[in-house]
Enzyme design. Structure first.
Site, short mmCIF file in Angstrom:
data_model
loop_
_atom_site.label_atom_id
_atom_site.label_comp_id
_atom_site.label_asym_id
_atom_site.label_seq_id
_atom_site.Cartn_x
_atom_site.Cartn_y
_atom_site.Cartn_z
N ARG A 20 -4.53 1.65 -7.58
CA ARG A 20 -3.01 0.44 -7.14
C ARG A 20 -4.19 -0.46 -7.19
O ARG A 20 -4.52 -1.17 -6.57
CB ARG A 20 -2.92 1.06 -5.96
CG ARG A 20 -2.69 2.36 -6.37
CD ARG A 20 -1.60 2.44 -4.90
NE ARG A 20 -2.11 2.88 -3.35
CZ ARG A 20 -3.70 3.52 -3.00
NH1 ARG A 20 -3.22 5.10 -3.91
NH2 ARG A 20 -4.61 3.61 -2.08
N HIS A 59 1.03 13.72 -5.56
CA HIS A 59 1.04 12.99 -4.99
C HIS A 59 1.39 11.15 -4.73
O HIS A 59 1.30 10.05 -5.03
CB HIS A 59 -0.89 11.91 -5.25
CG HIS A 59 -1.76 12.29 -4.12
ND1 HIS A 59 -2.85 12.68 -3.09
CD2 HIS A 59 -1.87 10.52 -3.02
CE1 HIS A 59 -3.28 12.53 -2.16
NE2 HIS A 59 -2.93 11.06 -1.72
N THR A 112 -5.24 19.16 0.60
CA THR A 112 -5.20 18.30 -0.72
C THR A 112 -6.56 18.03 -2.05
O THR A 112 -7.34 17.92 -1.32
CB THR A 112 -4.59 17.15 -0.42
OG1 THR A 112 -4.08 16.67 0.54
CG2 THR A 112 -4.77 16.17 -1.62
N GLN A 160 -3.95 18.05 7.38
CA GLN A 160 -4.10 17.34 5.83
C GLN A 160 -5.81 17.80 5.67
O GLN A 160 -6.00 16.22 6.34
CB GLN A 160 -3.46 16.65 5.02
CG GLN A 160 -3.69 16.25 3.68
CD GLN A 160 -4.84 15.57 3.85
OE1 GLN A 160 -4.83 14.58 4.39
NE2 GLN A 160 -5.83 15.75 2.95
N SER A 169 -2.11 13.10 8.43
CA SER A 169 -3.42 13.07 7.03
C SER A 169 -5.18 12.75 7.78
O SER A 169 -5.36 12.70 8.87
CB SER A 169 -3.42 11.61 6.49
OG SER A 169 -4.46 11.29 5.33
N TYR A 218 0.93 -1.28 0.07
CA TYR A 218 0.42 -0.13 -0.13
C TYR A 218 0.92 0.93 0.07
O TYR A 218 0.80 1.75 -0.67
CB TYR A 218 -0.80 -0.23 1.31
CG TYR A 218 -1.55 0.90 1.33
CD1 TYR A 218 -2.63 2.43 1.04
CD2 TYR A 218 -0.80 2.09 1.98
CE1 TYR A 218 -3.02 3.52 0.93
CE2 TYR A 218 -1.70 3.04 3.28
CZ TYR A 218 -2.95 3.55 1.39
OH TYR A 218 -2.90 4.94 2.35
N LYS A 266 -2.27 21.49 -1.86
CA LYS A 266 -1.08 20.43 -2.47
C LYS A 266 -1.74 19.52 -3.44
O LYS A 266 -2.36 19.52 -3.21
CB LYS A 266 -1.01 19.70 -0.99
CG LYS A 266 0.11 18.15 -1.33
CD LYS A 266 0.40 17.26 -0.27
CE LYS A 266 0.55 16.20 -0.04
NZ LYS A 266 -0.56 14.99 -0.66
N TYR A 283 -9.33 16.97 3.03
CA TYR A 283 -9.68 16.37 2.15
C TYR A 283 -11.39 16.89 2.08
O TYR A 283 -11.68 16.75 3.52
CB TYR A 283 -9.89 14.88 1.90
CG TYR A 283 -8.75 14.05 1.33
CD1 TYR A 283 -8.13 14.31 0.13
CD2 TYR A 283 -7.94 13.05 2.11
CE1 TYR A 283 -6.91 13.70 0.00
CE2 TYR A 283 -6.57 12.43 1.86
CZ TYR A 283 -6.22 12.46 0.81
OH TYR A 283 -4.81 11.77 0.13
C1 LIG Z 1 1.01 5.28 1.20
C2 LIG Z 1 0.63 6.70 1.05
C3 LIG Z 1 -0.69 7.71 1.71
C4 LIG Z 1 -0.67 8.92 1.62
N1 LIG Z 1 -1.89 9.56 1.49
C5 LIG Z 1 -1.97 10.98 1.80
C6 LIG Z 1 -2.97 11.72 2.48
O1 LIG Z 1 -3.38 10.98 3.07
N2 LIG Z 1 -3.30 13.13 2.29
C7 LIG Z 1 -2.04 13.26 1.40
O2 LIG Z 1 -2.20 14.70 0.26
N3 LIG Z 1 -1.99 12.70 0.73
C8 LIG Z 1 -1.67 11.56 1.24
N4 LIG Z 1 0.27 10.34 -0.48
C9 LIG Z 1 1.03 11.82 -1.03
C10 LIG Z 1 2.03 12.36 0.07
O3 LIG Z 1 1.38 13.06 0.67
C11 LIG Z 1 2.81 12.74 -0.85
O4 LIG Z 1 2.46 13.68 -1.43
C12 LIG Z 1 4.09 11.65 -1.78
O5 LIG Z 1 4.30 10.97 -0.18
C13 LIG Z 1 5.29 12.58 -2.15
O6 LIG Z 1 5.97 10.79 -2.51
P1 LIG Z 1 6.69 10.41 -2.01
O7 LIG Z 1 6.43 9.38 -1.38
O8 LIG Z 1 7.90 9.79 -3.02
O9 LIG Z 1 8.49 10.55 -1.46
C14 LIG Z 1 -0.05 9.92 0.69
C15 LIG Z 1 1.28 8.90 -0.07
C16 LIG Z 1 1.13 7.39 0.47
C17 LIG Z 1 2.67 6.48 -0.22
#
Ligand SMILES: Cc1cc2nc3c(=O)[nH]c(=O)nc-3n(C[C@H](O)[C@H](O)[C@H](O)COP(=O)(O)O)c2cc1C
Length: 400
Positions: free
Chosen positions: A174, A285, A165, A137, A116, A34, A261, A139
């Site tokens: 995914r 993201h 976001t 953060q 989050s 995940y 974001k 939504y």
């Molecule tokens: C497992 C996972 C869950 C995520 N959940 C959120 C989320 O709840 N809210 C959000 O704004 N971004 C979420 N993101 C995006 C991250 O905030 C971020 O933009 C991203 O992980 C950056 O890329 P990186 O993992 O390569 O550093 C998530 C990313 C991952 C990997």
């Protein structure tokens, strides 16, 4: 990449890849997948890393770099290095109380942590367990009454910034999550449950954790209790009507610092400036939404040039090393967010693992500053990138 970790302990980890390898062994497969996966064929996920690696840093020698200092400011607050922990849903399933552990590690390191909306520990859980304010953060879901209450709860918890976001009005798919049963509603397969049973350290931490469900929703959404019904509710709540008027609505409810974001286009960046936000995050993201979209780093310099000093520009997507932070700063970012890099640390070793992930990036950044002849974060710019290699400075106007 040639990496190995003796006995799989975080003490021996020398890079984020080592932490990833340890986390892969310690965290049940469904939750590790995940965190790691991107959407669809993962083109954008791969592009985030590949395009960062294309950028060549300019080595300089015989510069006195003995007074190096990686501290700077983000959103006007002092930070020990230009880094923040990105919002990551379900962090508390990578490790019990994961959000609290990650927030504590960030605060000890002197950098911001973003919680989050879809966290396991709630806003109040985290606020009660840590010493300083954190970012929240948001939504914007269909149920605007609930969104309003989330904003009020973030204000009551004295969150220091709201991260709005905007790139998840529909869900990118995914494949691996569906195969693992991490769908809406969740239906974990027998093999996944068996796999969890073989991860006693993880099981112990999660069972001892404060919660196993979405903490910000549990008890706050009428008639919804338990993982399944909450996940179903969330699945039905992403709002396809989301638009800039909603940003104004949030702005009116939240007079504090606002970060937008999920900006990946210059026109959207200009609209973010108009919205009065304090900062924007150039982000796709983490390659989890629009597959086929550009890598974050390939967009960064265009956005930074277009908005100038009208808004603070932050960056995420593919950051796995201090060298990547330097690359992003050279192209106009004020700071970087990391997602997977710290989630791997968390899975590998809880709070100490997140501390380790931040330390690794800090050390890499400090050494890279030295070898590029830089003492201060404010000195970093295009001149730190190799000029002759046009392909290396993706879309950048490096010829000032
Ligand atoms: C497992 C996972 C869950 C995520 N959940 C959120 C989320 O709840 N809210 C959000 O704004 N971004 C979420 N993101 C995006 C991250 O905030 C971020 O933009 C991203 O992980 C950056 O890329 P990186 O993992 O390569 O550093 C998530 C990313 C991952 C990997």
């Amino acid at each position: 990449m040639l990496t190995w970790s003796l006995g799989g302990h975080i003490k021996t980890a020398t890079c984020i890849e080592d932490l990833r390898q340890i986390a892969r062994r310690k965290v049940p497969r469904a939750f590790f997948d995940y965190a790691e996966a991107g959407s669809y064929s993962e083109q954008t996920l791969r592009a985030n890393r590949a395009d960062l690696e294309l950028i060549k840093l300019r080595q300089r020698v015989l510069v006195d770099v003995s007074s190096r200092d990686p501290s700077t400011t983000m959103l006007g607050e002092k930070v020990s290095l230009p880094l923040a922990l990105a919002p990551v849903a379900l962090t508390g399933l990578e490790r019990g109380n994961g959000e609290i552990l990650a927030c504590r590690a960030a605060q000890a390191a002197g950098i911001p942590y973003a919680l989050s909306t879809l966290s396991i520990c709630s806003i109040e859980d985290v606020a009660a367990a840590v010493g300083k304010p954190f970012w929240f953060q948001l939504y914007v879901m269909k149920d605007r009454g609930f969104v309003r209450s989330l904003i009020e709860r973030a204000a009551a918890a004295k969150c220091s910034a709201l991260v709005l976001t905007v790139d998840l009005q529909v869900l990118g798919q995914r494949h691996i999550d569906i195969k693992n049963g991490l769908s809406v509603p969740p239906s974990l397969k027998i093999r996944n449950l068996a796999n969890m049973a073989r991860k006693p350290g993880w099981a112990f931490s999660v069972l001892a954790g404060k919660r196993w469900t979405l903490g910000n929703l549990d008890g706050h959404v009428r008639g919804m209790k338990g993982v399944k019904s909450l996940a179903q509710w969330v699945g039905s709540q992403f709002d396809e009507t989301l638009n800039w008027k909603d940003v104004d609505w949030v702005r009116n409810l939240w007079p504090g610092k606002l970060i937008i974001k999920g900006i990946l286009d210059v026109d959207d960046a200009k609209l973010a400036v108009k919205s009065g936000a304090t900062a924007l995050v150039v982000s796709n993201h983490g390659g989890r939404q629009l597959d086929g979209a550009r890598s974050s780093i390939s967009v960064l310099s265009e956005v930074a040039e277009a908005v100038g000093s009208d808004i603070e520009v932050l960056f995420d997507g593919g950051v796995r090393a201090g060298q990547d932070v330097l690359r992003a700063l050279a192209q106009g970012a004020k700071g970087c967010l990391i997602g997977r890099a710290y989630i791997f640390g968390l899975g590998a070793g809880g709070e100490a693992g997140v501390v380790k992930a931040i330390d690794i990036i800090r050390n890499e950044l400090e050494v890279s500053m030295a070898l590029t002849g830089v003492n201060r974060i404010s000195e970093i710019g295009w001149h730190n990138l190799v000029k002759s290699d046009r392909g290396a400075c993706i879309n950048g106007s490096q010829d000032e």
